[in-house]
Design an enzyme around this catalytic site. Structure first.
Site, PDB file in Angstrom:
ATOM      1  CD  GLU A   1      -6.012   3.408   6.749  1.00 27.55           C
ATOM      2  OE1 GLU A   1      -6.105   3.325   7.992  1.00 27.55           O
ATOM      3  OE2 GLU A   1      -5.446   2.535   6.065  1.00 27.55           O
TER       4      GLU A   1
ATOM      5  CB  ALA B   1       0.887  -2.003  11.573  1.00 29.30           C
ATOM      6  CG  MET B   2       0.136  -3.317   4.901  1.00 28.28           C
ATOM      7  SD  MET B   2      -0.865  -1.882   4.434  1.00 28.28           S
ATOM      8  CE  MET B   2      -2.099  -2.663   3.416  1.00 28.28           C
ATOM      9  CD  GLU B   3      -4.832  -2.005   5.858  1.00 32.48           C
ATOM     10  OE1 GLU B   3      -5.452  -1.337   5.018  1.00 32.48           O
ATOM     11  OE2 GLU B   3      -3.851  -1.561   6.492  1.00 32.48           O
ATOM     12  CG  ASN B   4      -0.266  -6.798   4.172  1.00 30.18           C
ATOM     13  OD1 ASN B   4      -0.343  -5.959   3.305  1.00 30.18           O
ATOM     14  ND2 ASN B   4       0.709  -6.817   5.072  1.00 30.18           N
TER      15      ASN B   4
ATOM     16  CG  HIS C   1      -7.596  -1.757   8.238  1.00 31.75           C
ATOM     17  ND1 HIS C   1      -8.414  -0.882   7.582  1.00 31.75           N
ATOM     18  CD2 HIS C   1      -6.531  -1.028   8.657  1.00 31.75           C
ATOM     19  CE1 HIS C   1      -7.888   0.329   7.594  1.00 31.75           C
ATOM     20  NE2 HIS C   1      -6.739   0.278   8.252  1.00 31.75           N
TER      21      HIS C   1
ATOM     22  CG  HIS D   1      -5.835   0.963  12.874  1.00 28.19           C
ATOM     23  ND1 HIS D   1      -6.622   2.085  12.779  1.00 28.19           N
ATOM     24  CD2 HIS D   1      -5.294   0.799  11.631  1.00 28.19           C
ATOM     25  CE1 HIS D   1      -6.578   2.558  11.547  1.00 28.19           C
ATOM     26  NE2 HIS D   1      -5.766   1.795  10.839  1.00 28.19           N
ATOM     27  CD  GLU D   2      -2.686  -1.707  10.781  1.00 30.92           C
ATOM     28  OE1 GLU D   2      -3.138  -2.049   9.675  1.00 30.92           O
ATOM     29  OE2 GLU D   2      -2.382  -0.532  11.050  1.00 30.92           O
TER      30      GLU D   2
ATOM     31  CD  GLU E   1      -2.922   1.140   2.320  1.00 31.25           C
ATOM     32  OE1 GLU E   1      -3.773   2.033   2.368  1.00 31.25           O
ATOM     33  OE2 GLU E   1      -2.854   0.235   3.166  1.00 31.25           O
TER      34      GLU E   1
END
Length: 886
Positions: free
Chosen positions: A327, A269-272, A308, A304-305, A127
């Site tokens: 977001e 962080a990233m919500e993959n 998502h 949060h992640e 992203e």
């Protein structure tokens, strides 16, 4: 690195993709410098697209090795493929297969986008537009595909192989020393949610049983030796999963959920889908290395992640202009989660502090933009406080307007109606309009107008009629590209207090401007520029409590007396407004101090304010965390924002220092008593109640030490040497850092020696020194940039030292001679070539440069023009520089 001139992308130009990709089969052969990626795409024309259009796939610095269309190999050397684009002219107007083989160099990828190396591990960040650095693709969020990923790697180098979805197969490649894993994600997703991790990592495992009885295997993967520090994150994950079931009815949908923590990461962080990749600062925690704030942030970011999974993954955004849909909504959800896990009042105060510190300046400066932008040059530059924090405030405000029951019904409808799709803001808001029966067309203006609305309230009490008349007026200053502003919907939660702090009923009569629903809920909706409301049956002038809970993201102007502020601090049933009253009183005193100093006068202590804070301390047993917030004064940046123009940061620093000294001296006995009362020998626990007691104890230490002026900080030295947790250790060191002398330098040196093997703690060590408000700090920062522990290649280090200096040291970064600006420019230009995302975010620190007095404005403009005129600028940095100067 792309250095071409960025072309504007406009919301008005959106059109559906001409082609869709139903399935993506990926085959990775991991290699440090020459990873081979084979992508097999099942493509078909989109009925909503242009018939017969060329198929144009995005790339970014790719090396094409092989291209096969429906089994026929094409020549990759032909002019239809470049490192940044693959174009198939007139492809079949039926379903067809496209196979693309690329070669990439993860070790050379310093941008930390696409596939790169973090330490000895392979990981991805896709992203917003990182997938195009892996293979050619329709890299846009409205192309949803089912992914199957095979990963092959050297068994010794990468025994752990992870991707999205569920693992369906593992095995060894005979005779090669290599092994493989196959992962399948049955849920269609955009390519920005793709993830891959390969490496030799330590792991902890647990299990979660969903509300329907399904068992989900949980794994958190970290650097070897750090496994124990991931246990709190695992607990936070399980709490988040249970809370989402209870609060929103959302159950997890895969058989596994993995989190990987890496030290090199551009974001938090990233919500993959099914494989979240985290900056390790939001995973690793132990009492020795993490503060109470760290624990709270880990819980919030983990939540949060995970949240998502439904608000971002199962339903994604149609285009990047809708970024706030995933977001802002998910930030709202993580705020609600944290409020449920901890003190709701303190969480609300923290959220508003963040909004005012980060988003209000954005709204007031050259980088102002709509919550849903209408144009962008570089999408990476729109991961902003406006999209995240203001976006969350709009969701919260929507809940205030329609009520909790209708809000939950609207969320349920949203999940039912748009699951598996890429949605828009209009579609989201339409769900709440449908369930509530309200016309929310005017509410949508919040998404299309930049700037912070200004809410002015005047109150007039008439003793003869025993009535209080309120006049509410809204306005909003012009922002870049928006000269004219239309009225928005502003819910104003309010209350009336009597002489002794008792709550008074809201009574209106015919034609007095408030509806029965507004009276019942205590919320007045301002929809026009002006509105008048009158309340009756008030034998005495009441104390007015306005904008309770910060019910709308506005700037409030109300001429309230000091006596009324004292009443609110002591008695308001709304905890947020108790805190706000103390902040307003302190702000008033700080502005008075600045004026007095300019007139050559010495400010006098305000005995009423000191007495009000003493009462807070004396009654702090009920909620020490809230008391800690109340006795913490506005920061220098808060006062600069309040002044708004011709700001002199040095004057603010001196005025704040004098106020802290006078209040600290006036409250010395109460502060010392509070400090000693809260001294605790029990083992450390990160729970909210224990954290609240530590927060008040350390706030008391800070203010008490300020009141001692030039005396040796003996209490801070004692706490520093005896502290049994990082919360108390770093709090004491922070106090010592403000006191120049050999004690400070010895403490800093000792701290480094004790924690040299803990990178996240050394980040704190860097940040604390960068914030020292002394003339010599710039030289200290430059010296620390040469320290063996510092690296421009690690985003956490850059943020800890340079970012903390630029964003957290108002007086030294904004030095009159421009030397602080020069340092930031040097760092931005150095990072421009290696990590343009981080470079652009560093440069955005200039967002408030126009509020300063003339000499500093000239220096800031000079620095920005130096960046703008530099050769080979990345689109990221070019965009920020040009908008800042516009």
């Amino acid at each position: 690195m792309r250095t071409d001139t960025a072309q504007p992308i406009r919301l008005a130009d959106y059109r559906s993709p001409d082609y869709l990709i139903d399935t993506v089969d990926l085959d990775f052969r991991l290699d440090t410098h020459a990873t081979r990626v084979v992508a097999r795409l099942a493509v078909r024309p989109n009925p909503k697209g242009r018939s017969g259009a060329d198929l144009v796939l995005d790339g970014d610095g790719l090396k094409a090795r092989r291209i096969v269309l429906d089994g026929k190999e094409l020549n990759p050397a032909a002019n239809f493929v470049t490192p940044d684009q693959l174009t198939l002219a007139k492809p079949p107007q039926r379903p067809f297969s496209l196979e693309i083989e690329t070669e990439i160099d993860p070790a050379a990828n310093t941008h930390l986008m696409g596939l790169y190396r973090s330490g000895s591990a392979y990981c991805t960040q896709c992203e917003a537009e990182g997938f195009r650095r892996i293979t050619y693709f329709l890299d846009r969020p409205d192309v949803l595909s089912v992914y199957t990923t095979r990963i092959e790697a050297d068994l010794a180098e990468a025994p752990l192989l992870l991707s999205n979805g569920n693992c369906t197969e593992t095995g060894v490649v005979e005779g090669t020393g290599r092994h493989y894993a196959v992962w399948h994600d049955p849920f269609p997703k955009p390519c920005y949610l793709f993830a891959l991790v390969g490496g030799d990592l330590g792991s902890i495992h647990d299990e979660f049983v969903t509300a329907s009885g399904r068992k989900v295997a949980l794994g958190i993967h970290v650097e070897h030796g750090k496994e124990e520090s991931a246990t709190y994150a695992m607990g936070a994950l399980k709490r988040a999963m249970r809370w989402d079931e209870e609060a929103f009815g959302r159950e997890y949908d895969l058989d596994v959920f993995n989190i990987v923590a890496v030290s090199d990461f551009n974001m938090g962080a990233m919500e993959n889908k099914g494989l979240n990749v985290f900056n390790d600062k939001y995973v690793l925690a132990s009492p020795r290395t993490a503060t109470d704030t760290d624990y709270a942030q880990i819980e919030a970011v983990i939540g949060h992640e995970y949240f998502h999974n439904w608000t971002g993954n199962r339903i994604t955004c149609r285009d990047w202009f809708q970024l706030c849909l995933k977001e802002g909504l998910t930030v709202f959800r993580d705020h609600a989660f944290s409020a449920a896990m901890r003190s709701a009042a303190v969480r609300r105060i923290a959220d508003v502090r963040t909004l005012r510190a980060q988003q209000f300046p954005e709204d007031a400066g050259p980088l102002a933009h709509n919550v849903r932008p209408e144009v962008y040059l570089e999408i990476n530059n729109f991961y902003t406080a406006t999209v995240y924090e203001k976006g969350a405030e709009l969701i919260r405000m929507l809940r205030v307007l329609i009520g909790a029951e209708a809000f939950r019904a609207g969320m349920d409808l949203y999940f039912e109606r748009y699951d598996g799709t890429a949605a828009t803001i209009e579609e989201f808001i339409g769900c709440f309009a449908d369930v509530s029966g309200r016309d929310l067309g005017q509410f949508l203006r919040w998404y299309s107008q930049a700037g912070t609305p200004f809410l002015e309230v005047t109150a007039s009490y008439d003793a003869a009629s025993r009535s209080l008349t309120l006049d509410l007026h809204q306005s909003c200053k012009p922002t870049p590209g928006q000269e004219t502003k239309l009225p928005v919907v502003i819910p104003v939660e309010l209350g009336l207090l009597g002489e002794t702090g008792e709550t008074l009923p809201l009574v209106t009569e015919n034609n007095d401007g408030a509806t029965p629903r507004e009276r019942e809920r205590g919320t007045i909706e301002l929809t026009e520029e002006h509105r008048r409301v009158r309340f009756h049956n008030l034998p005495n002038r009441p104390v007015l409590s306005l904008l309770r809970g910060f019910s709308a993201p506005v700037r409030l102007s109300y001429d309230i007396s000091e006596a009324d502020l004292v009443t609110l601090i002591a008695h308001d049933k709304d905890s947020f407004n108790r805190w706000q009253a103390a902040q307003s009183y302190a702000t008033r005193l700080l502005l008075h101090n600045i004026a007095a100093l300019r007139a050559g006068e010495t400010p006098e202590p305000d005995r009423d304010f000191i007495a009000a804070l003493r009462r807070v301390l004396d009654s702090s047993d009920a909620d020490p965390a809230l008391a800690a917030q109340i006795v913490t004064f506005p920061g220098e940046a808060d006062i600069a924002r309040e002044i708004g123009e011709n700001v002199d940061p040095d004057a603010i620093f001196v005025a704040r220092k004098l106020l802290r000294e006078s209040v600290g001296a006036g409250l010395a006995a109460s502060l010392l008593d509070t400090y000693r009362k809260l001294t605790d020998s029990a083992p450390y626990s990160p729970d909210a109640a224990s954290a609240g007691r530590r927060a008040l104890r350390n706030a008391a230490l800070d203010l008490y030490t300020a009141g001692q002026k030039d005396r040796a900080p003996e209490l801070a030295l004692q706490q520093f040497s005896e502290a049994r947790c990082m919360t108390d250790k770093i709090a004491a060191l922070g106090v010592l850092a403000t006191k120049a002398g050999p004690e400070r330098e010895a403490a800093l040196a000792g701290f480094y020696d004790e924690y040299a093997d803990e990178p996240l703690v050394i980040d704190k060590w860097f940040a604390l020194q960068a914030a020292i408000p002394e003339t010599e700090t710039l030289a200290r920062v430059r010296s620390l940039m040469q320290h063996p522990a510092f690296s421009l290649g690690n985003p956490n280090r850059v943020r800890a030292l340079v970012g903390a200096f630029a964003a957290g040291n108002l007086t030294r970064f904004n030095a009159k001679d421009g030397s602080g600006y020069d340092l930031l420019v040097e760092v931005v230009l150095a990072l421009n070539a290696t990590n343009p995302q981080v470079a652009a975010r560093m440069l955005a620190t200039f967002k408030s440069w126009r509020i300063f007095e003339a000499e500093r404005r000239q220096q800031a403009e000079k620095a920005l023009r130096r960046v703008a005129s530099a050769p080979h600028l990345s689109p990221d940095v070019q965009d920020i520089a040009e908008r800042s100067l516009a």
